[in-house]
Design an enzyme around this catalytic site. Sequence first.
Site, short mmCIF file in Angstrom:
data_model
loop_
_atom_site.label_atom_id
_atom_site.label_comp_id
_atom_site.label_asym_id
_atom_site.label_seq_id
_atom_site.Cartn_x
_atom_site.Cartn_y
_atom_site.Cartn_z
N ASP A 86 -21.86 8.97 26.62
CA ASP A 86 -20.70 9.29 25.76
C ASP A 86 -19.69 10.20 26.46
O ASP A 86 -18.98 10.97 25.81
CB ASP A 86 -21.15 9.95 24.45
CG ASP A 86 -22.19 9.13 23.71
OD1 ASP A 86 -21.92 7.94 23.48
OD2 ASP A 86 -23.25 9.67 23.37
N HIS B 259 -18.84 1.85 24.31
CA HIS B 259 -17.66 2.46 24.90
C HIS B 259 -16.41 2.05 24.11
O HIS B 259 -16.30 0.94 23.63
CB HIS B 259 -17.51 2.15 26.39
CG HIS B 259 -17.70 0.71 26.75
ND1 HIS B 259 -18.92 0.20 27.14
CD2 HIS B 259 -16.84 -0.33 26.79
CE1 HIS B 259 -18.79 -1.09 27.41
NE2 HIS B 259 -17.54 -1.43 27.20
N ARG C 195 -43.57 -8.94 33.57
CA ARG C 195 -43.34 -10.30 34.07
C ARG C 195 -43.56 -11.38 33.01
O ARG C 195 -43.96 -12.50 33.32
CB ARG C 195 -44.21 -10.58 35.30
CG ARG C 195 -43.83 -9.73 36.49
CD ARG C 195 -44.87 -9.75 37.58
NE ARG C 195 -46.11 -9.11 37.13
CZ ARG C 195 -47.19 -8.96 37.89
NH1 ARG C 195 -47.18 -9.40 39.14
NH2 ARG C 195 -48.27 -8.39 37.41
N GLN D 159 -24.75 4.61 29.56
CA GLN D 159 -25.50 5.85 29.36
C GLN D 159 -25.09 6.91 30.40
O GLN D 159 -23.91 7.01 30.72
CB GLN D 159 -27.01 5.61 29.37
CG GLN D 159 -27.54 4.85 28.17
CD GLN D 159 -27.55 3.35 28.37
OE1 GLN D 159 -27.85 2.84 29.43
NE2 GLN D 159 -27.22 2.64 27.33
N THR E 239 -33.40 6.50 28.65
CA THR E 239 -33.31 5.07 28.44
C THR E 239 -34.33 4.38 29.34
O THR E 239 -35.07 5.05 30.07
CB THR E 239 -31.87 4.57 28.70
OG1 THR E 239 -31.74 3.23 28.22
CG2 THR E 239 -31.50 4.65 30.17
N THR F 119 -22.49 3.67 19.05
CA THR F 119 -23.50 2.68 18.70
C THR F 119 -24.23 3.04 17.42
O THR F 119 -24.44 2.20 16.55
CB THR F 119 -24.52 2.53 19.85
OG1 THR F 119 -23.83 2.11 21.03
CG2 THR F 119 -25.58 1.48 19.51
N GLY G 97 -23.52 5.92 15.27
CA GLY G 97 -22.78 6.64 14.25
C GLY G 97 -23.35 8.01 13.96
O GLY G 97 -22.83 8.75 13.12
N ARG G 98 -24.42 8.37 14.68
CA ARG G 98 -25.06 9.66 14.44
C ARG G 98 -24.22 10.80 15.01
O ARG G 98 -23.59 10.65 16.06
CB ARG G 98 -26.44 9.70 15.10
CG ARG G 98 -27.47 8.82 14.43
CD ARG G 98 -28.83 8.93 15.10
NE ARG G 98 -28.84 8.37 16.44
CZ ARG G 98 -29.95 8.22 17.17
NH1 ARG G 98 -31.10 8.62 16.69
NH2 ARG G 98 -29.89 7.69 18.37
N ARG H 107 -23.32 13.71 17.22
CA ARG H 107 -23.83 14.12 18.53
C ARG H 107 -24.10 15.62 18.56
O ARG H 107 -23.39 16.40 17.94
CB ARG H 107 -22.84 13.75 19.63
CG ARG H 107 -22.61 12.26 19.77
CD ARG H 107 -21.63 11.94 20.90
NE ARG H 107 -21.31 10.52 20.91
CZ ARG H 107 -20.08 10.03 21.01
NH1 ARG H 107 -19.05 10.85 21.08
NH2 ARG H 107 -19.88 8.72 21.03
N CYS I 241 -11.75 15.12 28.03
CA CYS I 241 -11.80 15.89 26.77
C CYS I 241 -11.49 17.38 26.93
O CYS I 241 -11.99 18.20 26.14
CB CYS I 241 -13.16 15.72 26.10
SG CYS I 241 -13.63 14.02 25.78
#
Length: 430
Positions: A13, A41, A142, A223, A238, A299, A301-302, A304, A330
């Site tokens: 983000d 994004h 695999r 990420q 991740t 992704t 909506g939580r 941050r 920013c």
Amino acid sequence: MTSVVVIGTQWGDEGKGKITDFLSQDAEVIARYQGGDNAGHTIVIDGKKFKLHLIPSGVFFPEKISVIGNGVVVNPKSLVKELEYLHTEGVSTENLRISDRAHVILPYHIKLDQLQEAAKGDNKIGTTNKGIGPAYMDKAARVGIRIADLLDKEIFASRLKTNLAEKNRLFSKMYESEELSFDEIFEEYYAYGQQIKQYVTDTSVILNDALDAGKRVLFEGAQGVMLDIDQGTYPFVTSSNPVAGGVTIGSGIGPSKINKVVGVCKAYTSRVGDGPFPTELFDEVGERIREVGHEYGTTTGRPRRVGWFDSVVMRHSRRVSGITNLSLNCIDVLSGLDTVKICVAYDLDGERIDYYPASLEQLKRCKPIYEELPGWEEDITGCRSLDELPENARNYVRRIGELVGIRISTFSVGPGREQTNILESVWSNI
């Protein structure tokens, strides 16, 4: 041969999409190399916001090629939905190419992701429940299904039947959950495969041919380094490698073909989900940064989690990704604060350390050591050069560059393309 990699240096983000979109103007090929639709994004074009999760930012430039590389795990349902969204908005996707070696996310991956996360209780990782981890698990084991398999009706049916039988046993026996239907998944996802068939090819050939022809290729990470499965805050990470080294594996080019690595960061820090965050703010300053910076996941909506800029994290990212240029985003969000802080080191049990510990237990005991700088009141959203920034804002930017040890090539004072300011072109001197 000219290539630039754009990576996030924090916990995602950071504004990679905007910077990638900005750098795409001078690129001829833009490629994603890892992650899936857990990434999000936002690109602003002529004041209009576009939110993407899978398709590279370069899709907005019809004369350029956009690539989804083999290291990406693709949810065909999400991809088709995103294509339809772009078409509705009048955006052509004729320039999109998808690797036939990319692995496919199927409904059983998503269900397993949700069940595993719920079973962890208080020890949950904070997954987006998009099936990313289970898809990469199948890839490593695999037994994964690739795009090339999805397009072949007989092969897809055979492999889906085998995989689903195993997953259904897991759902019913271990999780006491309802089994999934083979017929429903097969019919729905084979149809998705046919809808994306026109875009599928060997993208490694496209990328290497472009580089060999001297074209400018931009690689877009998802990420951030601190979410990398090897270099991040494991296990709160991740399932892929967002670090610059992930480009070679996830796109099919050799490491000698990477020229520059642009690390993207915010002028503060944020993360979604659980895991260590030494500079996290729980006070009114943190709440102010969250609201002014609109810090809610693209992704999920939580809300941050937010905190002060952490130069320890940034030096770690620089080291493990070989970052050559920094893009600082920013800065405008911090306007109006009396004081701004930068974490310069940690206090670990009374000892000053300037590295990021691998141990979660040590991280819990790390206390940030701050350097305080005077803030600025001015609205800087219209500034178009470093000299136009108020002195205190300019000093803050310069101090970040000094502490991180990377030259700042771009800085932004808002979400728009016109608010991204170049100090040094990353495409030059390659």
